[in-house]
Design a protein around this motif. Structure first.
Motif, PDB file in Angstrom:
ATOM      1  N   ASP A  63       0.842  -1.211   0.000  1.00 33.51           N
ATOM      2  CA  ASP A  63       0.000   0.000   0.000  1.00 33.51           C
ATOM      3  C   ASP A  63       0.869   1.250   0.000  1.00 33.51           C
ATOM      4  O   ASP A  63       0.598   2.231  -0.689  1.00 33.51           O
ATOM      5  CB  ASP A  63      -0.896   0.030   1.255  1.00 33.51           C
ATOM      6  N   TRP A  64       1.924   1.181   0.803  1.00 37.63           N
ATOM      7  CA  TRP A  64       2.820   2.340   0.936  1.00 37.63           C
ATOM      8  C   TRP A  64       3.489   2.663  -0.398  1.00 37.63           C
ATOM      9  O   TRP A  64       3.603   3.816  -0.807  1.00 37.63           O
ATOM     10  CB  TRP A  64       3.856   2.021   2.023  1.00 37.63           C
ATOM     11  N   VAL A  65       3.910   1.608  -1.086  1.00 32.57           N
ATOM     12  CA  VAL A  65       4.569   1.766  -2.391  1.00 32.57           C
ATOM     13  C   VAL A  65       3.634   2.491  -3.357  1.00 32.57           C
ATOM     14  O   VAL A  65       4.016   3.462  -4.012  1.00 32.57           O
ATOM     15  CB  VAL A  65       4.954   0.374  -2.958  1.00 32.57           C
ATOM     16  N   LEU A  66       2.393   2.029  -3.426  1.00 33.18           N
ATOM     17  CA  LEU A  66       1.428   2.643  -4.350  1.00 33.18           C
ATOM     18  C   LEU A  66       1.141   4.095  -3.973  1.00 33.18           C
ATOM     19  O   LEU A  66       1.041   4.979  -4.822  1.00 33.18           O
ATOM     20  CB  LEU A  66       0.109   1.869  -4.337  1.00 33.18           C
ATOM     21  N   ILE A  95     -12.657  13.328   4.015  1.00 30.95           N
ATOM     22  CA  ILE A  95     -11.778  12.952   2.886  1.00 30.95           C
ATOM     23  C   ILE A  95     -11.183  11.563   3.118  1.00 30.95           C
ATOM     24  O   ILE A  95     -11.033  11.127   4.265  1.00 30.95           O
ATOM     25  CB  ILE A  95     -10.631  13.977   2.673  1.00 30.95           C
ATOM     26  N   MET A  96     -10.854  10.911   2.011  1.00 30.68           N
ATOM     27  CA  MET A  96     -10.190   9.606   2.120  1.00 30.68           C
ATOM     28  C   MET A  96      -9.009   9.575   1.153  1.00 30.68           C
ATOM     29  O   MET A  96      -9.036  10.219   0.105  1.00 30.68           O
ATOM     30  CB  MET A  96     -11.166   8.475   1.819  1.00 30.68           C
ATOM     31  N   VAL A  97      -7.997   8.823   1.561  1.00 33.91           N
ATOM     32  CA  VAL A  97      -6.836   8.630   0.699  1.00 33.91           C
ATOM     33  C   VAL A  97      -6.633   7.130   0.621  1.00 33.91           C
ATOM     34  O   VAL A  97      -6.684   6.442   1.655  1.00 33.91           O
ATOM     35  CB  VAL A  97      -5.570   9.290   1.305  1.00 33.91           C
ATOM     36  N   ASP A  98      -6.446   6.647  -0.583  1.00 35.15           N
ATOM     37  CA  ASP A  98      -6.335   5.212  -0.738  1.00 35.15           C
ATOM     38  C   ASP A  98      -5.408   4.904  -1.909  1.00 35.15           C
ATOM     39  O   ASP A  98      -5.486   5.559  -2.946  1.00 35.15           O
ATOM     40  CB  ASP A  98      -7.730   4.629  -1.013  1.00 35.15           C
TER      41      ASP A  98
END
Ligand SMILES: C[S@@+](CC[C@H](N)C(=O)[O-])C[C@H]1O[C@@H](n2cnc3c(N)ncnc32)[C@H](O)[C@@H]1O
Length: 546
Positions: free
Chosen positions: A165-168, A234-237
């Motif tokens: 997830d971090w990489v993306l 807000i969302m971050v994904d």
């Protein structure tokens, strides 16, 4: 602690996008839409892994990686499942269990949860670390983007965000150079300093890295919404935030509690890019371009924008030369006195007549924005001034913005002060003259939600002793609308969504009630009566003054 996040990120950002996995619903690849002025491809996007028809689910994400609730909503929304326990718009909360309440976290005193399981889930996801950091600053109002950045850094520091997830996430553009150019980088550095300090992560992430991450949140977050599209935060994904924008999107994100689902608006072919809209695409061309440039730093070259200001959003009801002379005079005064008339967002054309029309448009948008912070009664007055301008100048067709948006807010404000009958006639106008023009796809979730709200208003008014107009039976109109929403909500929201299920339940209740009132021939009696009622409903849309 990680050896060096900066090194990890620079290695990641230079990697190629992931190769498509066979059978996957979508894949990530270089996007032809993200290009510089010289044609260089600079961004990634999501692409369909197979053919989809309109109203299909592409993928569902159980919860976005990071979610941060608006300051105003923190007090009435569960920070874990995003159930909004208050809600303003009629019929929008049927999917919320009666008596749902939220309770404050005793530690941080900031987040609230609707149940012990929700609190426990959030705790294990990372709040156990975050809570300690937030406790000493419980009296401070902290912007939602800072809270989102804090959560992200704290969870990563404690090993609660997976490398994949971090990489993306780290591959998303920070737009730091754009912020430096527009003079907002200083503010970002300041917010990043606060984020580092409040989250106790200075030992793990460098100052520049945090500034980059904060900037990334500003330009890559999406809105958390209720199933009826009330904004909550807000969302971050890592996946959702890779979706690129089009003003003529082929997909949308619909939320069911904390679950975010990407659904199709139109058929999408395998390997076609999946595009959602970041903004209100019903606005005229110049306005859309200004908003996208200011907030996301790009010039939109989607199919609609390639046609320039020629689509239905930009059509006036009369040509600018035919504006009545009294309105030309009003426009000339506005040009002299109001700076907003010069904004590129209101650009219509360079002729004198087009500049006049642009000035009237600027005034209408200013009134639209001003009423949003007023109390309901004041807002109604301001909205009426704006709507009269649109109507009396003769320039606006009912669906052109901000005329349609003003009516939308008028309906909401009329409902909040109990003027249900007025709200009903405007809803009829919206249903017949506006929704099909603004949202041409029948599965468009905003069209479906507005239909649903119209149905709920009809149902409410059906119980009043006085009919809204002679011969009108709102119970039958409500039944017809609910039955339409019942079928379409399976495509707009998904058949197992809380929204579709609550529509289904309501439909069942009403159908049973009608049958017990009308007996065995209910079906036949109703189908002829409904035809008649729909004709009366259509006539009602002509009864509004503007
Ligand atoms: C939420 S991100 C999407 C992911 C992004 N493409 C990336 O690879 O980092 C938003 C950014 O993508 C780019 N973008 C999105 N839609 C675009 C479009 N229609 N035209 C040009 N750039 C776009 C812009 O740089 C925008 O700030």
């Amino acid at each position: 602690m990680f050896p060096s996040e900066d090194i990890l990120v620079s290695t990641i950002t230079s990697q190629n996008p992931t190769a498509p996995t066979i059978g996957a619903p979508f894949h990530l690849a270089r996007s032809p839409i993200c290009v510089t002025a010289t044609g260089e491809c600079i961004g990634d996007g999501l692409f369909a892994g197979q053919d989809y028809s309109a109203g299909e689910q592409i993928t569902s994400i159980e919860r976005p990686l990071i979610g941060s609730i608006d300051t105003q909503r923190l007090k009435d929304t569960c920070a874990n499942c995003y159930v909004w326990t208050e809600g303003s718009s009629l019929g929008s909360r049927l999917y919320v269990k009666d008596g749902t309440k939220v309770q404050t976290c005793a530690g941080c005193k900031r987040f609230r949860y609707c149940s012990k399981p929700c609190q426990k889930e959030a705790w294990n996801r990372g709040h156990k670390h975050e809570c300690k950091a937030l406790k000493p600053i419980s009296d401070k109002e902290i912007p939602k983007a800072v809270l989102a950045a804090m959560e992200l850094l704290i969870r990563r520091k404690h090993g609660l965000i997976a490398d994949s997830d971090w990489v993306l996430l780290c591959r998303l553009d920070t737009h730091i150079d754009d912020f430096k150019r527009n003079g907002k980088y200083g503010g970002i550095e300041l917010m990043a300093m606060g984020t580092s300090q409040f989250s106790w992560t200075q030992d793990t992430f460098s100052k520049d890295f945090v500034a980059g991450m904060y900037a990334r949140i500003l330009t890559n977050s999406l809105t958390i919404v209720t199933p009826t599209f009330d904004p909550l935060g807000i969302m971050v994904d890592p996946v959702l935030s890779h979706l690129n924008h089009s003003c003529d999107p082929n997909a949308f994100i619909v939320m069911d509690g904390s679950e975010a689902v990407i659904r199709t608006l139109k058929p999408i072919e395998k390997d076609e890019e999946i595009l959602i809209s970041y903004i209100d695409t019903t606005n005229p061309y110049a306005r859309r371009q200004s908003e996208l440039q200011a907030r996301w730093f790009f010039t939109c070259r989607c199919k609609k924008c390639q046609k320039g200001a020629t689509c239905s959003e930009d059509k006036w009801a009369i040509s600018p030369q035919n504006l009545a002379s009294e309105w030309k005079a009003i426009a000339d005064d506005l040009i002299k006195s109001e700076a907003e008339t010069q904004s590129p967002a209101n650009h219509v054309g360079d002729s004198r007549d087009e500049k006049r029309v642009a000035a009237l448009q600027a005034k209408a948008f200013v009134l639209y924005e001003e009423q949003q912070t007023a109390n309901p009664l004041e807002a109604i007055e301001k909205i009426r001034v704006g709507m009269r301008l649109c109507h009396q100048s003769g320039l606006w067709p009912p669906h052109r913005q901000p005329y349609a948006a003003l009516r939308e807010d008028l309906i909401l404000n009329l409902l909040s002060v109990g003027k249900y009958r007025d709200a009903w006639t405007h809803s009829a106008k919206r249903y017949w003259n506006i929704l099909p023009a603004l949202y041409q796809e029948k599965v468009h979730p905003l069209r479906v939600v507005h239909m649903w709200q119209t149905a709920m208003l009809a149902l409410y008014l059906a119980n009043e002793s006085e009919p809204v107009a002679p011969g009108v039976e709102l119970g039958l109109i409500a039944y017809a609308l609910i039955s339409e929403v019942k079928d379409i909500s399976q495509l707009s929201h998904g058949e197992n969504s809380a929204f579709a299920r609550s529509v289904q339940r309501k439909y069942g209740e009403i159908a049973t009630e009608m049958q017990s009132e009308l007996g065995a021939n209910a079906g036949d009696i109703m189908s002829s009566a409904i035809k008649q009622q729909i004709a009366l409903f259509r006539e009602m849309s002509d009864r509004v003054e503007y």
